[in-house]
Design a protein around this motif. Structure first.
Motif, PDB file in Angstrom:
ATOM      1  N   ALA A  19       0.843  -1.203   0.000  1.00 53.43           N
ATOM      2  CA  ALA A  19       0.000   0.000   0.000  1.00 53.43           C
ATOM      3  C   ALA A  19       0.876   1.251   0.000  1.00 53.43           C
ATOM      4  CB  ALA A  19      -0.933   0.004   1.212  1.00 53.43           C
ATOM      5  N   ALA A  20       1.989   1.206   0.726  1.00 53.78           N
ATOM      6  CA  ALA A  20       2.914   2.342   0.746  1.00 53.78           C
ATOM      7  C   ALA A  20       3.556   2.542  -0.625  1.00 53.78           C
ATOM      8  CB  ALA A  20       3.983   2.142   1.824  1.00 53.78           C
ATOM      9  N   VAL A  21       3.770   1.456  -1.379  1.00 54.49           N
ATOM     10  CA  VAL A  21       4.276   1.572  -2.753  1.00 54.49           C
ATOM     11  C   VAL A  21       3.234   2.271  -3.616  1.00 54.49           C
ATOM     12  CG1 VAL A  21       4.905   0.268  -4.825  1.00 54.49           C
ATOM     13  CG2 VAL A  21       5.843  -0.401  -2.612  1.00 54.49           C
ATOM     14  N   LEU A  22       1.992   1.853  -3.496  1.00 51.71           N
ATOM     15  CA  LEU A  22       0.921   2.477  -4.284  1.00 51.71           C
ATOM     16  C   LEU A  22       0.754   3.957  -3.943  1.00 51.71           C
ATOM     17  CD1 LEU A  22      -1.766  -0.369  -4.215  1.00 51.71           C
ATOM     18  CD2 LEU A  22      -0.319   0.336  -6.137  1.00 51.71           C
ATOM     19  N   ALA A  23       1.025   4.305  -2.688  1.00 49.61           N
ATOM     20  CA  ALA A  23       0.917   5.697  -2.255  1.00 49.61           C
ATOM     21  C   ALA A  23       2.163   6.501  -2.617  1.00 49.61           C
ATOM     22  CB  ALA A  23       0.682   5.758  -0.745  1.00 49.61           C
ATOM     23  N   GLY A  24       3.183   5.838  -3.168  1.00 44.92           N
ATOM     24  CA  GLY A  24       4.413   6.541  -3.549  1.00 44.92           C
ATOM     25  C   GLY A  24       5.356   6.784  -2.388  1.00 44.92           C
ATOM     26  N   GLU A  25       5.101   6.146  -1.250  1.00 47.07           N
ATOM     27  CA  GLU A  25       5.947   6.343  -0.068  1.00 47.07           C
ATOM     28  C   GLU A  25       7.129   5.388  -0.024  1.00 47.07           C
ATOM     29  OE1 GLU A  25       3.033   5.697   2.924  1.00 47.07           O
ATOM     30  OE2 GLU A  25       2.061   7.640   2.593  1.00 47.07           O
ATOM     31  N   LEU A  26       7.021   4.262  -0.721  1.00 45.82           N
ATOM     32  CA  LEU A  26       8.095   3.268  -0.774  1.00 45.82           C
ATOM     33  C   LEU A  26       8.253   2.768  -2.203  1.00 45.82           C
ATOM     34  CD1 LEU A  26       7.311   0.995   2.338  1.00 45.82           C
ATOM     35  CD2 LEU A  26       9.091   2.746   2.165  1.00 45.82           C
ATOM     36  N   VAL A  27       9.430   2.221  -2.488  1.00 42.91           N
ATOM     37  CA  VAL A  27       9.685   1.536  -3.755  1.00 42.91           C
ATOM     38  C   VAL A  27      10.288   0.172  -3.428  1.00 42.91           C
ATOM     39  CG1 VAL A  27      10.001   3.620  -5.152  1.00 42.91           C
ATOM     40  CG2 VAL A  27      11.964   2.591  -4.004  1.00 42.91           C
ATOM     41  N   PRO A  28      10.000  -0.835  -4.260  1.00 41.90           N
ATOM     42  CA  PRO A  28      10.603  -2.149  -4.002  1.00 41.90           C
ATOM     43  C   PRO A  28      12.099  -2.140  -4.322  1.00 41.90           C
ATOM     44  CG  PRO A  28       9.111  -2.248  -5.887  1.00 41.90           C
ATOM     45  CD  PRO A  28       9.063  -0.854  -5.363  1.00 41.90           C
ATOM     46  N   VAL A  29      12.844  -2.851  -3.508  1.00 37.90           N
ATOM     47  CA  VAL A  29      14.268  -3.099  -3.736  1.00 37.90           C
ATOM     48  C   VAL A  29      14.424  -4.608  -3.600  1.00 37.90           C
ATOM     49  CG1 VAL A  29      16.637  -2.633  -3.027  1.00 37.90           C
ATOM     50  CG2 VAL A  29      14.884  -0.876  -2.706  1.00 37.90           C
ATOM     51  N   GLY A  30      14.193  -5.315  -4.697  1.00 34.05           N
ATOM     52  CA  GLY A  30      14.194  -6.777  -4.620  1.00 34.05           C
ATOM     53  C   GLY A  30      13.107  -7.215  -3.662  1.00 34.05           C
ATOM     54  N   PRO A  31      13.472  -7.992  -2.637  1.00 36.43           N
ATOM     55  CA  PRO A  31      12.487  -8.502  -1.688  1.00 36.43           C
ATOM     56  C   PRO A  31      12.164  -7.517  -0.562  1.00 36.43           C
ATOM     57  CG  PRO A  31      14.621  -9.355  -1.130  1.00 36.43           C
ATOM     58  CD  PRO A  31      14.795  -8.560  -2.409  1.00 36.43           C
ATOM     59  N   CYS A  32      12.763  -6.349  -0.596  1.00 38.30           N
ATOM     60  CA  CYS A  32      12.606  -5.348   0.460  1.00 38.30           C
ATOM     61  C   CYS A  32      11.994  -4.077  -0.118  1.00 38.30           C
ATOM     62  CB  CYS A  32      13.959  -5.031   1.099  1.00 38.30           C
ATOM     63  SG  CYS A  32      14.805  -6.482   1.772  1.00 38.30           S
ATOM     64  N   TRP A  33      11.872  -3.045   0.702  1.00 39.82           N
ATOM     65  CA  TRP A  33      11.325  -1.766   0.283  1.00 39.82           C
ATOM     66  C   TRP A  33      12.144  -0.649   0.896  1.00 39.82           C
ATOM     67  CZ3 TRP A  33       8.589  -6.113   1.274  1.00 39.82           C
ATOM     68  CH2 TRP A  33       7.682  -6.528   0.307  1.00 39.82           C
TER      69      TRP A  33
END
Length: 183
Positions: A19-33
């Motif tokens: 959800a934080a990715v969708l909100a633009g607060e996080l991006v994936p880094v492989g298996p992490c964020w």
């Protein structure tokens, strides 16, 4: 295992991270964020890879190492690692292990987890020497290492020539010639 710059499902539920990715607060880094403001450099990707590897005796290798060095935009699935031949480790489906004897000159430690990773040159040679039919994902990873300047064609030719007659060297030389002729 990941440093303070990375979040995992150990920190937050996966649904909240996505959800934080969708909100633009996080991006994936492989298996992490991570925060979108965090540079996705080899140290950060190596720390993220350590979360999957789970054992400091494993060496990130193959396409995983190429991703860590920035030669590919996406991590492989499954992650690839090398393990010394005398070591026995159980690996789940997220990890493909290959028994390999590595020299200290062929590895470096990166990231806050001090993940051991094959050098760009060793990574490219391993990818070129992979048995079986030519795999476009592996060749693209070698092309990526060449494109970012992590290795040169001359360096790879020298490394392959120095290997002598060990298995898959001639095939690797042909693959490298074909790759360099396309560039």
């Amino acid at each position: 295992m990941p440093g303070s710059r990375l979040l995992t499902t150990d920190d937050w539920p996966e649904a909240e991270l996505r959800a934080a990715v969708l909100a633009g607060e996080l991006v994936p880094v492989g298996p992490c964020w991570a925060s979108p403001a965090t540079p996705q450099d080899p140290a950060l990707r190596a720390t993220a890879a350590a979360w999957v590897l789970g054992d400091a005796r494993l060496v990130a290798a193959g396409r995983t190492a190429a991703w860590i060095w920035g030669a590919t935009s996406r991590p492989p699935d499954p992650f690839e690692a090398s393990v010394p031949p005398q070591l026995r480790i159980a690996a789940g489906p997220a990890l493909h292990l290959r028994e390999v004897a590595l020299e200290p000159v062929d590895v470096v430690r990166l990231g806050s987890a001090q993940t051991t990773v094959t050098t760009p040159a060793r990574t490219a040679v391993d990818l070129l020497r992979t048995p079986g039919p030519t795999n476009p994902l592996r060749i693209d990873a070698v092309a990526g290492l060449l494109a970012i300047g992590a290795v040169t064609g001359d360096e790879l030719r020298e490394r392959l020539s120095a290997l002598g007659t060990i298995p898959m060297v001639r095939q690797a030389e042909r693959r490298l010639r074909a790759l360099l002729s396309e560039r």
